[in-house]
Motif scaffolding. Structure first.
Motif, PDB file in Angstrom:
ATOM      1  N   GLY A 232       0.749  -1.193   0.063  1.00 45.78           N
ATOM      2  CA  GLY A 232       0.057   0.045   0.004  1.00 45.78           C
ATOM      3  C   GLY A 232       0.891   1.354   0.107  1.00 45.78           C
ATOM      4  N   ILE A 233       2.016   0.967  -0.352  1.00 47.36           N
ATOM      5  CA  ILE A 233       2.975   2.141  -0.243  1.00 47.36           C
ATOM      6  C   ILE A 233       2.681   3.217  -1.282  1.00 47.36           C
ATOM      7  N   ASP A 234       2.124   2.887  -2.565  1.00 45.22           N
ATOM      8  CA  ASP A 234       2.034   3.778  -3.519  1.00 45.22           C
ATOM      9  C   ASP A 234       0.642   4.546  -2.941  1.00 45.22           C
ATOM     10  N   PHE A 235      -0.100   4.202  -2.144  1.00 45.70           N
ATOM     11  CA  PHE A 235      -1.237   4.846  -1.567  1.00 45.70           C
ATOM     12  C   PHE A 235      -0.721   5.909  -0.590  1.00 45.70           C
ATOM     13  N   ALA A 236       0.337   5.794  -0.111  1.00 41.62           N
ATOM     14  CA  ALA A 236       0.886   6.717   0.849  1.00 41.62           C
ATOM     15  C   ALA A 236       0.704   8.324   0.323  1.00 41.62           C
ATOM     16  N   PHE A 237       0.938   8.503  -0.776  1.00 45.83           N
ATOM     17  CA  PHE A 237       1.311   9.856  -1.412  1.00 45.83           C
ATOM     18  C   PHE A 237      -0.103  10.305  -1.340  1.00 45.83           C
ATOM     19  N   SER A 238      -1.211   9.528  -1.878  1.00 45.49           N
ATOM     20  CA  SER A 238      -2.673  10.076  -1.994  1.00 45.49           C
ATOM     21  C   SER A 238      -3.225  10.298  -0.566  1.00 45.49           C
ATOM     22  N   ALA A 239      -2.763   9.554   0.225  1.00 44.60           N
ATOM     23  CA  ALA A 239      -3.286   9.914   1.792  1.00 44.60           C
ATOM     24  C   ALA A 239      -2.590  10.905   2.275  1.00 44.60           C
TER      25      ALA A 239
ATOM     26  N   LEU B  83     -10.028   7.624  -8.366  1.00 43.24           N
ATOM     27  CA  LEU B  83     -11.043   7.098  -8.796  1.00 43.24           C
ATOM     28  C   LEU B  83     -10.800   6.161  -9.822  1.00 43.24           C
ATOM     29  N   THR B  84      -9.582   6.293 -10.550  1.00 47.19           N
ATOM     30  CA  THR B  84      -9.406   5.483 -11.507  1.00 47.19           C
ATOM     31  C   THR B  84      -8.493   4.256 -11.286  1.00 47.19           C
ATOM     32  N   THR B  85      -8.027   4.100  -9.992  1.00 43.67           N
ATOM     33  CA  THR B  85      -7.009   2.914  -9.899  1.00 43.67           C
ATOM     34  C   THR B  85      -8.026   1.656  -9.593  1.00 43.67           C
ATOM     35  N   GLY B  86      -8.863   1.865  -8.655  1.00 42.79           N
ATOM     36  CA  GLY B  86      -9.808   0.746  -8.437  1.00 42.79           C
ATOM     37  C   GLY B  86     -10.965   1.036  -7.403  1.00 42.79           C
ATOM     38  N   VAL B  87     -11.607   0.239  -7.089  1.00 40.82           N
ATOM     39  CA  VAL B  87     -12.725   0.413  -5.913  1.00 40.82           C
ATOM     40  C   VAL B  87     -12.073   0.461  -4.564  1.00 40.82           C
TER      41      VAL B  87
ATOM     42  N   GLU C  46      -9.089   1.739  -3.597  1.00 39.59           N
ATOM     43  CA  GLU C  46      -8.345   3.051  -3.687  1.00 39.59           C
ATOM     44  C   GLU C  46      -9.657   4.146  -3.263  1.00 39.59           C
ATOM     45  N   THR C  47     -10.470   4.072  -4.184  1.00 41.89           N
ATOM     46  CA  THR C  47     -11.536   4.892  -3.858  1.00 41.89           C
ATOM     47  C   THR C  47     -12.141   4.948  -2.405  1.00 41.89           C
ATOM     48  N   VAL C  48     -12.493   3.577  -2.002  1.00 45.55           N
ATOM     49  CA  VAL C  48     -12.871   3.586  -0.638  1.00 45.55           C
ATOM     50  C   VAL C  48     -11.903   3.960   0.287  1.00 45.55           C
ATOM     51  N   ALA C  49     -10.882   3.637   0.065  1.00 41.39           N
ATOM     52  CA  ALA C  49      -9.584   4.086   1.215  1.00 41.39           C
ATOM     53  C   ALA C  49      -9.404   5.242   1.161  1.00 41.39           C
ATOM     54  N   ALA C  50      -9.822   6.084  -0.169  1.00 47.48           N
ATOM     55  CA  ALA C  50      -9.586   7.709  -0.052  1.00 47.48           C
ATOM     56  C   ALA C  50     -10.632   8.219   0.971  1.00 47.48           C
TER      57      ALA C  50
ATOM     58  N   SER D  75      -6.092   0.863   5.468  1.00 46.67           N
ATOM     59  CA  SER D  75      -7.110   0.432   4.657  1.00 46.67           C
ATOM     60  C   SER D  75      -7.075   0.014   3.110  1.00 46.67           C
ATOM     61  N   VAL D  76      -6.088   0.678   2.448  1.00 50.05           N
ATOM     62  CA  VAL D  76      -6.059   0.154   1.112  1.00 50.05           C
ATOM     63  C   VAL D  76      -5.409  -1.138   1.065  1.00 50.05           C
ATOM     64  N   VAL D  77      -4.552  -1.623   2.060  1.00 52.09           N
ATOM     65  CA  VAL D  77      -3.906  -3.015   1.956  1.00 52.09           C
ATOM     66  C   VAL D  77      -5.118  -4.043   2.284  1.00 52.09           C
ATOM     67  N   ILE D  78      -6.058  -3.799   3.245  1.00 48.91           N
ATOM     68  CA  ILE D  78      -7.087  -4.641   3.580  1.00 48.91           C
ATOM     69  C   ILE D  78      -8.123  -4.830   2.432  1.00 48.91           C
ATOM     70  N   LEU D  79      -8.423  -3.673   1.935  1.00 56.45           N
ATOM     71  CA  LEU D  79      -9.450  -3.414   1.041  1.00 56.45           C
ATOM     72  C   LEU D  79      -9.103  -4.158  -0.120  1.00 56.45           C
ATOM     73  N   ARG D  80      -7.765  -3.986  -0.467  1.00 52.51           N
ATOM     74  CA  ARG D  80      -7.263  -4.579  -2.011  1.00 52.51           C
ATOM     75  C   ARG D  80      -7.294  -6.219  -1.505  1.00 52.51           C
ATOM     76  N   GLY D  81      -7.271  -6.617  -0.424  1.00 45.74           N
ATOM     77  CA  GLY D  81      -7.175  -8.014  -0.115  1.00 45.74           C
ATOM     78  C   GLY D  81      -8.543  -8.405  -0.254  1.00 45.74           C
ATOM     79  N   VAL D  82      -9.550  -7.666   0.330  1.00 40.84           N
ATOM     80  CA  VAL D  82     -10.941  -8.339   0.275  1.00 40.84           C
ATOM     81  C   VAL D  82     -11.811  -8.040  -1.005  1.00 40.84           C
ATOM     82  N   LEU D  83     -11.564  -7.048  -1.561  1.00 35.59           N
ATOM     83  CA  LEU D  83     -12.254  -6.770  -2.898  1.00 35.59           C
ATOM     84  C   LEU D  83     -11.855  -7.299  -3.967  1.00 35.59           C
TER      85      LEU D  83
END
Lengths: 229, 100
Positions: A161-168, B59-63, B65-69, B92-100
């Protein structure tokens, strides 16, 4: 005083620096895969220092390097920096004469965002800014070198999830700019324009288009208020 | 550790193009009188840019990412420290990527 500010900048940047490492290493490994030597990869990280555009450049890379195409593409990807440094220039009042031009050389998105965040609450000093910018610069440089030499040892940054760190991080900083419903209108306009531009305009113009849409709405709302008053 | 001349030229051109965008911005407002409406407009520039960076990418990466945002935005609005907000987003993005 100056050193304390510098150190504070480094400390504030630390969470992002951690995220820079695997992404820099990934970029370095991709660059090596395209035939760039570690020295050339390091030269690019030191001379360009703009992550997104470096990924795009490596994707376009072939031998001999298409110089004009690369320069033009990198320019377009980085056009947003015009707006970022213009905005930041308003907070460089405390910078010693002649340092601004050098300071912006080391400006990446993340350091810019952190500097804007700082300027919301107190005067931005050169030392604090350099703490943000230089720590990012050298972390990016050394991790991309490491990636070019050793490969992407950390695997795919997306796996952690490191790639998401920047968005966060951008979301966290954005919250500090909230000043009420008018900010909501600005953000709504920016989000809508950026999303539409992403869908219909090729390339990465969406950042500039979204930013300008937000600015236009802010200008329009100001006028409304002045008329009402 | 070798540097090919042609490659070095390409890197130099890319570096100049990038520095141009960073340096150019410094001159953008040089002759602008930053008051009133102009000031309000420029004050909106940082959040507007941040929003424009975030929205298309989440919005374009995936569901996931959108929910985690969305979760990250809630953490940010609760004024949690930045590090905590980032950790909340990443976890949250790690968990959601695992679940979704």
């Amino acid at each position: 005083m100056a050193f304390r500010d510098f150190r504070l900048g480094v400390v504030d940047m630390l969470p992002l620096l951690i995220a820079f490492v695997p992404i820099g290493a990934l970029w370095g490994a991709l660059a090596a895969g395209k035939g760039l030597s570690p020295a050339e990869a390091g030269l690019m990280s030191a001379g360009v220092f703009a992550g997104a555009s470096q990924f795009v450049a490596v994707e376009l890379w072939h031998d001999p390097a298409p110089i004009l195409l690369l320069a033009f593409t990198v320019f377009i990807v980085n056009v947003r920096h015009f707006l970022m440094s213009a905005s930041l220039s308003r907070h460089m009042g405390a910078f010693p004469k002649g340092t601004r031009g050098i300071a912006v050389y080391f400006m990446c998105d993340e350091a810019w965002a952190m500097a804007e965040r700082r300027a919301l609450t107190q005067e931005l000093t050169l030392a604090y800014y350099l703490g943000l910018a230089l720590s990012a610069y050298f972390t990016w440089l050394f991790s991309s070198l490491a990636g070019a030499v050793f490969g992407a040892q950390f695997g795919d940054p997306a796996a952690y999830g490191i790639d998401f760190a920047f968005s966060a991080m951008f979301i966290a900083i954005l919250a500090g700019f909230w000043k009420g419903p008018r900010t909501g209108a600005v953000l709504g306009a920016s989000a809508l324009a950026a999303a539409l531009a992403k869908l219909f305009v090729p390339g990465v113009w969406y950042i500039v288009i979204g930013g300008l849409a937000g600015v236009a709405v802010a200008a329009a709302l100001y006028e409304e208020e002045a008329v009402a008053a | 550790m070798s540097v090919d001349l042609h490659t070095a030229l390409a890197i130099l051109a890319m570096g100049l193009a990038t520095y141009g965008t960073r340096l150019g911005g410094l001159y953008l407002l040089r002759f602008v009188n930053v008051r009133g409406r102009t000031r309000a407009a420029l004050d909106a520039l940082p959040p507007a840019i941040l929003m424009a960076v975030i929205v298309p990418s989440v919005l374009t990466t995936g569901v996931a990412e959108t929910v985690a945002a969305g979760i990250t935005a809630v953490a940010a609005m609760l004024r949690l420290p930045m590090l905590v907000t980032i950790v909340v987003g990443v976890v949250s993005v790690v968990i959601l990527r695992g679940v979704l």
